[in-house]
Design a protein around this motif. Sequence first.
Motif, PDB file in Angstrom:
ATOM      1  N   UNK A   1      94.551  25.330 131.271  1.00  0.00           N
ATOM      2  CA  UNK A   1      95.542  25.132 132.323  1.00  0.00           C
ATOM      3  C   UNK A   1      95.168  23.980 133.240  1.00  0.00           C
ATOM      4  N   UNK A   2      93.940  23.477 133.118  1.00  0.00           N
ATOM      5  CA  UNK A   2      93.494  22.358 133.954  1.00  0.00           C
ATOM      6  C   UNK A   2      92.765  21.324 133.105  1.00  0.00           C
ATOM      7  N   UNK A   3      92.752  20.115 133.610  1.00  0.00           N
ATOM      8  CA  UNK A   3      91.992  19.070 132.920  1.00  0.00           C
ATOM      9  C   UNK A   3      90.494  19.348 132.978  1.00  0.00           C
ATOM     10  N   UNK A   4      90.054  20.020 134.024  1.00  0.00           N
ATOM     11  CA  UNK A   4      88.639  20.383 134.117  1.00  0.00           C
ATOM     12  C   UNK A   4      88.233  21.325 132.983  1.00  0.00           C
ATOM     13  N   UNK A   5      89.111  22.246 132.628  1.00  0.00           N
ATOM     14  CA  UNK A   5      88.830  23.146 131.508  1.00  0.00           C
ATOM     15  C   UNK A   5      88.730  22.373 130.195  1.00  0.00           C
ATOM     16  N   UNK A   6      89.565  21.354 130.038  1.00  0.00           N
ATOM     17  CA  UNK A   6      89.489  20.518 128.836  1.00  0.00           C
ATOM     18  C   UNK A   6      88.149  19.806 128.799  1.00  0.00           C
ATOM     19  N   UNK A   7      87.735  19.213 129.909  1.00  0.00           N
ATOM     20  CA  UNK A   7      86.456  18.497 129.962  1.00  0.00           C
ATOM     21  C   UNK A   7      85.303  19.455 129.681  1.00  0.00           C
ATOM     22  N   UNK A   8      85.349  20.640 130.240  1.00  0.00           N
ATOM     23  CA  UNK A   8      84.296  21.639 129.993  1.00  0.00           C
ATOM     24  C   UNK A   8      84.250  22.020 128.519  1.00  0.00           C
ATOM     25  N   UNK A   9      85.393  22.157 127.881  1.00  0.00           N
ATOM     26  CA  UNK A   9      85.450  22.456 126.447  1.00  0.00           C
ATOM     27  C   UNK A   9      84.852  21.311 125.646  1.00  0.00           C
ATOM     28  N   UNK A  10      85.214  20.088 125.995  1.00  0.00           N
ATOM     29  CA  UNK A  10      84.648  18.918 125.313  1.00  0.00           C
ATOM     30  C   UNK A  10      83.128  18.852 125.478  1.00  0.00           C
ATOM     31  N   UNK A  11      82.660  19.149 126.687  1.00  0.00           N
ATOM     32  CA  UNK A  11      81.214  19.132 126.944  1.00  0.00           C
ATOM     33  C   UNK A  11      80.499  20.161 126.073  1.00  0.00           C
ATOM     34  N   UNK A  12      81.091  21.320 125.938  1.00  0.00           N
ATOM     35  CA  UNK A  12      80.484  22.364 125.098  1.00  0.00           C
ATOM     36  C   UNK A  12      80.453  21.945 123.632  1.00  0.00           C
ATOM     37  N   UNK A  13      81.577  21.427 123.146  1.00  0.00           N
ATOM     38  CA  UNK A  13      81.671  21.044 121.750  1.00  0.00           C
ATOM     39  C   UNK A  13      80.678  19.930 121.419  1.00  0.00           C
ATOM     40  N   UNK A  14      80.454  19.025 122.349  1.00  0.00           N
ATOM     41  CA  UNK A  14      79.551  17.897 122.106  1.00  0.00           C
ATOM     42  C   UNK A  14      78.117  18.187 122.523  1.00  0.00           C
ATOM     43  N   UNK A  15      77.849  19.389 122.895  1.00  0.00           N
ATOM     44  CA  UNK A  15      76.515  19.798 123.337  1.00  0.00           C
ATOM     45  C   UNK A  15      75.478  19.644 122.236  1.00  0.00           C
ATOM     46  N   UNK A  16      74.315  19.175 122.602  1.00  0.00           N
ATOM     47  CA  UNK A  16      73.215  19.034 121.627  1.00  0.00           C
ATOM     48  C   UNK A  16      72.618  20.363 121.286  1.00  0.00           C
TER      49      UNK A  16
END
Length: 146
Positions: free
Chosen positions: A131-146
């Motif tokens: 529902x927010x762009x912040x949630x999208x960024x958090x999802x991207x950060x998780x997916x790209x996590x080392x």
Amino acid sequence: MSFEVYLSGEIHTEWREEIKRGAEARGLDIIFTAPVTDHDASDAAGDHLGPQSEGFWRDHKSSKVNAIRTRTLIERSDLVVVRFGDKYKQWNAAFDAGYCAALDKPYITLHDEDIIHPLKEVDAAALAWATTTEQVVETLAYVLRD
């Protein structure tokens, strides 16, 4: 890990820039792509192919020219974010989501709660709903996590 993310959907707010800024602030290795977001330019994408007397044929030609970009960038992407806004109905965004589903391309929907019902099938095929762009960024950060 590096990702290419296609940002599909409404063009009347700054949501794309918010996601880009958030990803940059988190140091995420992402290349962002998008459709042409200049509404008039998008509507005129096929005008160079010759004049049309009816609006349908102008839209038809322009949609095909726009599809060259959209299909190429969606197919090349690792993930697609599909934004549905409240100002207009984004039929093109729904089409992009369906195209992603047909390609088995992961996508995230981004929209407010008040349009959950009309987007139930679109959301059902998405791997996440934000529902927010912040949630999208958090999802991207998780997916790209080392």
